[in-house]
Design an enzyme around this catalytic site. Sequence first.
Site, PDB file in Angstrom:
ATOM      1  N   GLU A  19     -28.683  15.998 -47.395  1.00 25.44           N
ATOM      2  CA  GLU A  19     -29.285  17.334 -47.429  1.00 25.44           C
ATOM      3  C   GLU A  19     -29.990  17.625 -48.766  1.00 25.44           C
ATOM      4  O   GLU A  19     -30.265  18.777 -49.082  1.00 25.44           O
ATOM      5  CB  GLU A  19     -28.218  18.391 -47.169  1.00 25.44           C
ATOM      6  CG  GLU A  19     -27.724  18.383 -45.737  1.00 25.44           C
ATOM      7  CD  GLU A  19     -26.679  19.457 -45.494  1.00 25.44           C
ATOM      8  OE1 GLU A  19     -27.037  20.546 -45.068  1.00 25.44           O
ATOM      9  OE2 GLU A  19     -25.498  19.195 -45.771  1.00 25.44           O
ATOM     10  N   SER A 153     -26.573  20.304 -41.803  1.00 22.77           N
ATOM     11  CA  SER A 153     -27.972  20.393 -41.368  1.00 22.77           C
ATOM     12  C   SER A 153     -28.226  19.730 -40.016  1.00 22.77           C
ATOM     13  O   SER A 153     -29.334  19.302 -39.728  1.00 22.77           O
ATOM     14  CB  SER A 153     -28.927  19.776 -42.411  1.00 22.77           C
ATOM     15  OG  SER A 153     -29.038  20.636 -43.509  1.00 22.77           O
ATOM     16  N   TYR A 219     -35.473  23.523 -40.033  1.00 24.82           N
ATOM     17  CA  TYR A 219     -36.293  23.509 -41.256  1.00 24.82           C
ATOM     18  C   TYR A 219     -37.788  23.418 -41.083  1.00 24.82           C
ATOM     19  O   TYR A 219     -38.511  23.396 -42.064  1.00 24.82           O
ATOM     20  CB  TYR A 219     -35.819  22.387 -42.184  1.00 24.82           C
ATOM     21  CG  TYR A 219     -34.362  22.544 -42.535  1.00 24.82           C
ATOM     22  CD1 TYR A 219     -33.919  23.668 -43.232  1.00 24.82           C
ATOM     23  CD2 TYR A 219     -33.421  21.608 -42.156  1.00 24.82           C
ATOM     24  CE1 TYR A 219     -32.585  23.830 -43.529  1.00 24.82           C
ATOM     25  CE2 TYR A 219     -32.080  21.753 -42.458  1.00 24.82           C
ATOM     26  CZ  TYR A 219     -31.673  22.874 -43.145  1.00 24.82           C
ATOM     27  OH  TYR A 219     -30.350  23.044 -43.443  1.00 24.82           O
ATOM     28  N   ARG A 259     -21.124  30.942 -44.271  1.00 24.10           N
ATOM     29  CA  ARG A 259     -21.766  31.220 -42.981  1.00 24.10           C
ATOM     30  C   ARG A 259     -21.009  30.470 -41.904  1.00 24.10           C
ATOM     31  O   ARG A 259     -20.816  29.263 -42.003  1.00 24.10           O
ATOM     32  CB  ARG A 259     -23.220  30.765 -43.011  1.00 24.10           C
ATOM     33  CG  ARG A 259     -24.089  31.405 -41.913  1.00 24.10           C
ATOM     34  CD  ARG A 259     -25.395  30.665 -41.723  1.00 24.10           C
ATOM     35  NE  ARG A 259     -25.147  29.389 -41.112  1.00 24.10           N
ATOM     36  CZ  ARG A 259     -25.595  28.219 -41.601  1.00 24.10           C
ATOM     37  NH1 ARG A 259     -26.319  28.176 -42.685  1.00 24.10           N
ATOM     38  NH2 ARG A 259     -25.314  27.097 -40.977  1.00 24.10           N
ATOM     39  N   ASP A 261     -20.685  29.272 -37.969  1.00 21.60           N
ATOM     40  CA  ASP A 261     -21.569  29.001 -36.829  1.00 21.60           C
ATOM     41  C   ASP A 261     -20.783  29.041 -35.522  1.00 21.60           C
ATOM     42  O   ASP A 261     -19.795  28.319 -35.369  1.00 21.60           O
ATOM     43  CB  ASP A 261     -22.207  27.610 -36.973  1.00 21.60           C
ATOM     44  CG  ASP A 261     -23.065  27.481 -38.223  1.00 21.60           C
ATOM     45  OD1 ASP A 261     -23.312  28.512 -38.883  1.00 21.60           O
ATOM     46  OD2 ASP A 261     -23.496  26.355 -38.533  1.00 21.60           O
ATOM     47  N   GLU A 273     -18.149  25.676 -36.931  1.00 18.60           N
ATOM     48  CA  GLU A 273     -17.847  25.273 -38.317  1.00 18.60           C
ATOM     49  C   GLU A 273     -18.053  26.440 -39.266  1.00 18.60           C
ATOM     50  O   GLU A 273     -18.672  27.444 -38.923  1.00 18.60           O
ATOM     51  CB  GLU A 273     -18.775  24.131 -38.735  1.00 18.60           C
ATOM     52  CG  GLU A 273     -20.247  24.512 -38.649  1.00 18.60           C
ATOM     53  CD  GLU A 273     -21.131  23.776 -39.635  1.00 18.60           C
ATOM     54  OE1 GLU A 273     -20.615  23.035 -40.480  1.00 18.60           O
ATOM     55  OE2 GLU A 273     -22.360  23.992 -39.586  1.00 18.60           O
ATOM     56  N   ASN A 275     -19.608  27.055 -43.211  1.00 17.32           N
ATOM     57  CA  ASN A 275     -20.379  26.434 -44.297  1.00 17.32           C
ATOM     58  C   ASN A 275     -20.088  27.167 -45.590  1.00 17.32           C
ATOM     59  O   ASN A 275     -20.306  28.378 -45.682  1.00 17.32           O
ATOM     60  CB  ASN A 275     -21.871  26.545 -43.997  1.00 17.32           C
ATOM     61  CG  ASN A 275     -22.243  25.830 -42.724  1.00 17.32           C
ATOM     62  OD1 ASN A 275     -22.329  24.611 -42.691  1.00 17.32           O
ATOM     63  ND2 ASN A 275     -22.422  26.589 -41.639  1.00 17.32           N
ATOM     64  N   GLY A 279     -27.451  27.489 -46.693  1.00 22.20           N
ATOM     65  CA  GLY A 279     -28.816  27.369 -47.217  1.00 22.20           C
ATOM     66  C   GLY A 279     -29.375  28.684 -47.713  1.00 22.20           C
ATOM     67  O   GLY A 279     -29.067  29.758 -47.182  1.00 22.20           O
TER      68      GLY A 279
END
Length: 312
Positions: A19, A153, A219, A259, A261, A273, A275, A279
């Site tokens: 990443e 990612s 992205y 964050r 998900d 998961e 994070n 990002g």
Amino acid sequence: MKKKKFKKVLVVLGGTSGERPVSLETGKACFKALKKKGYKVSIFDPKKKNLNLIDKKNTDVIFNALHGRNGEDGVAQTYFEYLKIPYTHSGVLSSFNAMNKLNSKEIFKKNNIKTPKFFSIKKSDFKKNIIFKNILSKKIKFPVVAKPINEGSSLGVVICNNKKKLFKLIKNLLKKYNELMLEEYIAGQEVQVAVINGKPLGAIELIPKRLFYDYKAKYTKKAMTKHVMPARLSKKKYNEVLRIAKKTHLSLDCRGVTRSDFKFYKNKFYLLEINTQPGMTSLSLVPEIASYKGISFENLVEKILLDASINK
Ligand SMILES: Nc1ncnc2c1ncn2[C@@H]1O[C@H](COP(=O)(O)OP(=O)(O)O)[C@@H](O)[C@H]1O
Ligand SMILES: [Mg+2]
């Protein structure tokens, strides 16, 4: 003007994980924001110099903008602890547990947080019949998701519709990764929740035009994923997912921003998961959620910075 808690900030960015490109973007955006806020900011890329070479005298605080292995999994955090420099985001153990999807899913289960059924396979015990026996005994139906246990990612995440494809894809993934997780596929809405300093900030929904929310969907503008803020949920369900994300953040003893998900299917949330280094690029979700709540990017970055600490 109020006296600042920290003056000299070191943004640690880049690194050596898959990443790296995302981290460079996150780091540059945070660097700019902190400069705008009046901090004396410099950068450090652990790909170029080892983390133990950080100039302690010239660093009041570290803004950790790394993503992925060695940056998000407790390794970089161990260096920061050793250097005794306060750093942003989660500490060593929380980072380690969050990055390792097997560890975090065990923690989710212990805390009654619903997560898709799963099992893991190691390179060393890769056998067709073991995989299929496990799929049967766990009552997992196709499609099945295979993913590395400690990547981000969406790198290495694949969705397989049948045994033949699954076996081939697993074989391929095991060339690159030592351990994989196989998980039941959950259809439905993709919802992600930002939590900052222990408080849930909001839930965003992603509608990918691609098969799922993969690297390209995350992205590239071209493959554009539709972002819907706030997520299309009833008020009750919206509040429920915020509560689960907060519980998750606290269960792993996370710090700063995280964050989580989720997939929302048949009126239930499934946590994929958490994070610990989400990002912060121009297409990133935490800044978008913050902006909806009236928090500018610069203020968000400063909020994260001010929560920096070390183990006492
Ligand atoms: N069990 C699952 N069911 C449905 N989709 C999944 C599942 N696991 C992963 N995905 C898809 O893959 C994306 C990335 O998976 P995730 O577990 O969040 O890993 P990463 O750490 O790479 O973001 C998710 O946002 C989702 O679109
Ligand atoms: Mg994810």
